[in-house]
Design a protein around this motif. Sequence first.
Motif, PDB file in Angstrom:
ATOM      1  N   GLU A  88       0.834  -1.208   0.000  1.00  0.00           N
ATOM      2  CA  GLU A  88       0.000   0.000   0.000  1.00  0.00           C
ATOM      3  C   GLU A  88       0.866   1.254   0.000  1.00  0.00           C
ATOM      4  O   GLU A  88       1.746   1.403   0.853  1.00  0.00           O
ATOM      5  CB  GLU A  88      -0.912   0.004   1.233  1.00  0.00           C
ATOM      6  CG  GLU A  88      -1.808   1.246   1.351  1.00  0.00           C
ATOM      7  CD  GLU A  88      -2.701   1.424   0.139  1.00  0.00           C
ATOM      8  OE1 GLU A  88      -3.522   0.546  -0.138  1.00  0.00           O
ATOM      9  OE2 GLU A  88      -2.563   2.460  -0.550  1.00  0.00           O
ATOM     10  N   ARG A  93      -4.297   6.032   3.319  1.00  0.00           N
ATOM     11  CA  ARG A  93      -4.776   4.695   3.730  1.00  0.00           C
ATOM     12  C   ARG A  93      -3.933   4.140   4.872  1.00  0.00           C
ATOM     13  O   ARG A  93      -4.453   3.523   5.804  1.00  0.00           O
ATOM     14  CB  ARG A  93      -4.699   3.730   2.558  1.00  0.00           C
ATOM     15  CG  ARG A  93      -5.958   3.662   1.731  1.00  0.00           C
ATOM     16  CD  ARG A  93      -5.916   2.457   0.843  1.00  0.00           C
ATOM     17  NE  ARG A  93      -7.081   2.407  -0.023  1.00  0.00           N
ATOM     18  CZ  ARG A  93      -7.065   1.905  -1.231  1.00  0.00           C
ATOM     19  NH1 ARG A  93      -5.936   1.429  -1.738  1.00  0.00           N
ATOM     20  NH2 ARG A  93      -8.168   1.865  -1.956  1.00  0.00           N
ATOM     21  N   GLN A  96      -4.894   5.794   8.114  1.00  0.00           N
ATOM     22  CA  GLN A  96      -6.197   5.289   8.584  1.00  0.00           C
ATOM     23  C   GLN A  96      -6.039   3.921   9.216  1.00  0.00           C
ATOM     24  O   GLN A  96      -6.591   3.623  10.270  1.00  0.00           O
ATOM     25  CB  GLN A  96      -7.174   5.187   7.406  1.00  0.00           C
ATOM     26  CG  GLN A  96      -7.769   6.516   6.984  1.00  0.00           C
ATOM     27  CD  GLN A  96      -8.522   6.417   5.665  1.00  0.00           C
ATOM     28  OE1 GLN A  96      -8.560   5.361   5.022  1.00  0.00           O
ATOM     29  NE2 GLN A  96      -9.109   7.518   5.252  1.00  0.00           N
TER      30      GLN A  96
ATOM     31  N   ILE B 109      -4.865   7.745  -3.678  1.00  0.00           N
ATOM     32  CA  ILE B 109      -5.308   6.374  -3.384  1.00  0.00           C
ATOM     33  C   ILE B 109      -5.521   5.634  -4.695  1.00  0.00           C
ATOM     34  O   ILE B 109      -6.270   6.087  -5.561  1.00  0.00           O
ATOM     35  CB  ILE B 109      -6.616   6.390  -2.564  1.00  0.00           C
ATOM     36  CG1 ILE B 109      -6.345   6.996  -1.184  1.00  0.00           C
ATOM     37  CG2 ILE B 109      -7.185   4.979  -2.420  1.00  0.00           C
ATOM     38  CD1 ILE B 109      -7.580   7.132  -0.313  1.00  0.00           C
TER      39      ILE B 109
END
Lengths: 130, 161
Positions: A88, A93, A96, B109
């Motif tokens: 990732e 993200r 989080q 993202i």
Amino acid sequence: MAMNVLIVDDSSVMRSMILKTLRMSGVSLGEVHNAGNGREGLDILDSNWIDLVFLDINMPVMTGEEMIDEMRRNDLMKDTPVIVVSTEGSQTRIDQLMKHKAVKFIHKPFTPEVIRDAVLEVTGASGSED
Amino acid sequence: MNEAISEVLAKLGVDSLEKLAFMFPFPESPPPDLELENSLGSSVNFTGPYSGTLTMILSDDVLRELTVNMLGVDEDEEVTPEQLNDAIGEAVNIICGNVLPLIAGKEAIFNIQAPEIFPGREPDEKSLTARAYLSIDEGWCDISLAFQGAAPETAAEAVEE
């Protein structure tokens, strides 16, 4: 003191690599368990004493995040330290994940030193026999 | 071809192969034609602020060394086709996960799909935004990045910042 670890990743090669790197890092290992997805990981946690979980995020059947949620709902598993090992790249993200799931995050690829430092941080001990 | 992103691909390829498998690649200019006979490729599609495909092709000897080293087994130990596929799939996933924040910024993202594995094939230069060719002992590694649609200008700016 030797640590029982659970490595959860849908890639068997990556599981081997995490284990190999753990050994290189000097962490003292007890039993090592492997799982290919979150569901298998929970089954192993259910029937074995595990001191530390290494966990991928993107897996079939049950993702790493889903597994963490299940762990946190289970009194016997909720305090088990988790180190997420993932590709990732989004800091949003990652933040989080770390904030809401109370985990440590390691980015792939990783070095033995990174794994050692992460283990020390989440468990309070490297488990090294030195 | 975007040279800045190509340089980033090369650096990530070198860094990833060093950390994954203690290999020491050297960036070079790609040859006119890759020696595809004994090679394997893997690609991942990604979506997000930008969409596209990252592809990695490895010569068989490099793929075997990558797999053996990731597994931590002896050089002459047998490895299965599944393990070889797994290793190249992981490697391309790792490079993709690392290159996208460098291009789009750390807050962006993306969703990266599962890797596809295929016999080595020549990259379509016309559709590529970036490409890196790495020489490793007698073998090689080719990494290419293709965006769907033109790569936004901010991609290059993010890399150069």
